[in-house]
Motif scaffolding. Sequence first.
Motif, PDB file in Angstrom:
ATOM      1  N   LEU A 224       0.933  -1.351  -0.082  1.00  0.00           N
ATOM      2  CA  LEU A 224      -0.073   0.271   0.099  1.00  0.00           C
ATOM      3  C   LEU A 224       0.905   1.199  -0.047  1.00  0.00           C
ATOM      4  CD1 LEU A 224      -2.809  -0.972   2.450  1.00  0.00           C
ATOM      5  CD2 LEU A 224      -2.833  -1.167  -0.043  1.00  0.00           C
ATOM      6  N   ALA A 225       2.146   1.136   0.521  1.00  0.00           N
ATOM      7  CA  ALA A 225       2.982   2.403   0.464  1.00  0.00           C
ATOM      8  C   ALA A 225       3.138   2.526  -0.935  1.00  0.00           C
ATOM      9  CB  ALA A 225       4.326   2.219   1.564  1.00  0.00           C
ATOM     10  N   PHE A 226       3.580   1.767  -1.737  1.00  0.00           N
ATOM     11  CA  PHE A 226       3.743   1.700  -3.102  1.00  0.00           C
ATOM     12  C   PHE A 226       2.536   2.066  -3.863  1.00  0.00           C
ATOM     13  CE2 PHE A 226       3.930  -0.574  -7.254  1.00  0.00           C
ATOM     14  CZ  PHE A 226       5.077   0.474  -7.852  1.00  0.00           C
ATOM     15  N   ILE A 348      -7.755   3.315  -2.308  1.00  0.00           N
ATOM     16  CA  ILE A 348      -7.575   4.445  -1.490  1.00  0.00           C
ATOM     17  C   ILE A 348      -6.239   5.035  -2.230  1.00  0.00           C
ATOM     18  CG2 ILE A 348      -7.297   5.785   0.508  1.00  0.00           C
ATOM     19  CD1 ILE A 348      -8.975   3.598   1.539  1.00  0.00           C
ATOM     20  N   GLY A 349      -5.110   4.225  -2.201  1.00  0.00           N
ATOM     21  CA  GLY A 349      -3.831   4.605  -2.560  1.00  0.00           C
ATOM     22  C   GLY A 349      -3.819   4.887  -3.994  1.00  0.00           C
ATOM     23  N   ALA A 350      -4.759   4.182  -4.971  1.00  0.00           N
ATOM     24  CA  ALA A 350      -4.995   4.747  -6.297  1.00  0.00           C
ATOM     25  C   ALA A 350      -5.334   5.995  -6.509  1.00  0.00           C
ATOM     26  CB  ALA A 350      -5.744   3.385  -7.055  1.00  0.00           C
ATOM     27  N   LEU A 351      -6.497   6.355  -5.755  1.00  0.00           N
ATOM     28  CA  LEU A 351      -7.128   7.686  -5.724  1.00  0.00           C
ATOM     29  C   LEU A 351      -6.265   8.833  -5.435  1.00  0.00           C
ATOM     30  CD1 LEU A 351      -9.524   9.374  -5.877  1.00  0.00           C
ATOM     31  CD2 LEU A 351     -10.053   8.671  -3.508  1.00  0.00           C
ATOM     32  N   ILE A 352      -5.587   8.575  -4.378  1.00  0.00           N
ATOM     33  CA  ILE A 352      -4.464   9.437  -3.731  1.00  0.00           C
ATOM     34  C   ILE A 352      -3.501   9.672  -4.868  1.00  0.00           C
ATOM     35  CG2 ILE A 352      -2.705   9.889  -2.311  1.00  0.00           C
ATOM     36  CD1 ILE A 352      -4.420   8.560  -0.152  1.00  0.00           C
ATOM     37  N   LEU A 379      12.198   3.775  -1.141  1.00  0.00           N
ATOM     38  CA  LEU A 379      11.861   3.735   0.240  1.00  0.00           C
ATOM     39  C   LEU A 379      11.124   2.465   0.349  1.00  0.00           C
ATOM     40  CD1 LEU A 379      10.928   7.485   1.275  1.00  0.00           C
ATOM     41  CD2 LEU A 379      12.929   6.207   1.708  1.00  0.00           C
ATOM     42  N   VAL A 380      10.175   1.961  -0.584  1.00  0.00           N
ATOM     43  CA  VAL A 380       9.377   0.893  -0.252  1.00  0.00           C
ATOM     44  C   VAL A 380      10.439  -0.320  -0.646  1.00  0.00           C
ATOM     45  CG1 VAL A 380       7.686  -0.403  -1.335  1.00  0.00           C
ATOM     46  CG2 VAL A 380       7.313   1.699  -0.955  1.00  0.00           C
TER      47      VAL A 380
END
Length: 398
Positions: A224-226, A348-352, A379-380
């Motif tokens: 998710l960080a990625f 949520i990550g895709a939207l951001i 970083l990931v």
Amino acid sequence: MKIVKNISKSVWILSLVSLFTDAASEMLYPIMPIYLKTIGFSIVLIGVLEGFAEALAGLSKGYFGKLSDRSGKRVPFVQVGYALSAISKPMMAVFVFPLWIFFARSIDRFGKGIRTGARDAILSEEATPETKGKVFGFHRAMDTFGAVLGPLIALTYLYYYPQQYQTLFYFAFLPGVIAVLVSLLLKDKSKNLPTEKKGFSFFSFLSYWHSSPREYRKVVVGLLAFAVFNSSDIFLLLKAKQAGLNDSYVIGIYIFYNLVYATVALPIGILADKIGLKKMFIVGLSLFAIVYFGMAFSANIYLIALFFFLYGIYAAATEGISKAWISTICDTKDTATAIGTYSGFQSIGALIASSLAGLIWYRFGAQATFLTTGIATVLVVIYFSFFLKDKIIKNEKI
């Protein structure tokens, strides 16, 4: 052929369905940003559209993944999901109002949300712990060959009818229908699945996070960080367009990327089964970082072609591999829920990611967009390499 040994009938059917569906979707994808700009969409609105569409797909993946596990059914979700994606294609050409475009694009992604968890659960059930990478890699290879055929059709059409984008949306309906017909050959193996009738809310799948294995949560945190910085491929295509490539070359380089992806997906899946899914995923992320740093500093068309080549290898080393990885960590009865829950958070990550990429591009330019993503990816990679230890799960080294 020996390389496709142990690929079951169900995996073949699902792979063919994905091939035809992707031929339909990818016929439109490389021209989508160009088409949207011709009907008045700004770069920011394109980012919001893609982010919203992917968010809807991801959240519905979680709900319908859990519904599939709870109902003991897989095939109906697959069939309905592909049917919705098929009918969404001509809808995009009927009207050009922004609200209607949002609606039509949402129908397409909603269909993806309905089918993905159940489809990936079938793939997982058709594999052994030693062949997860191979089965998911084979499916991704077939899926991505469709992503080669679709843009080739679009490229041929636009050669004879330049800028006549809307007709392509009607053409894309045909392979979508073929995909739905092929999906009718699938049969459920529900005898191995639990059946539970109790209802639950749209977001109740999120509760799986608390009951999931600790290793699942550690892996998904990194994924998710990625995801928060992994924006739509549309921005790569816009960068290629900005570098001076015309519509035909933009589509051509996208075909090239998908051809690389399709060609290496199965070999990479087989290799991942041998060296470990985690190691292969890290290799893929490293290539992604190289591509984004390269795109930030170069507008040379030959280097851009090289970056799209590396991007194809990245995709093959991560997309199917991440789902195979998750399926080795979760309980078999929760496979669709586990993948769906991850996809729900990923949405949520895709939207951001897509919205943020559009805003950074608009405010600071393309270079800032690609540099930000590249640094976050490094970083990931560090997290997966040093903070997530190798562990034997279900007889497979991840």
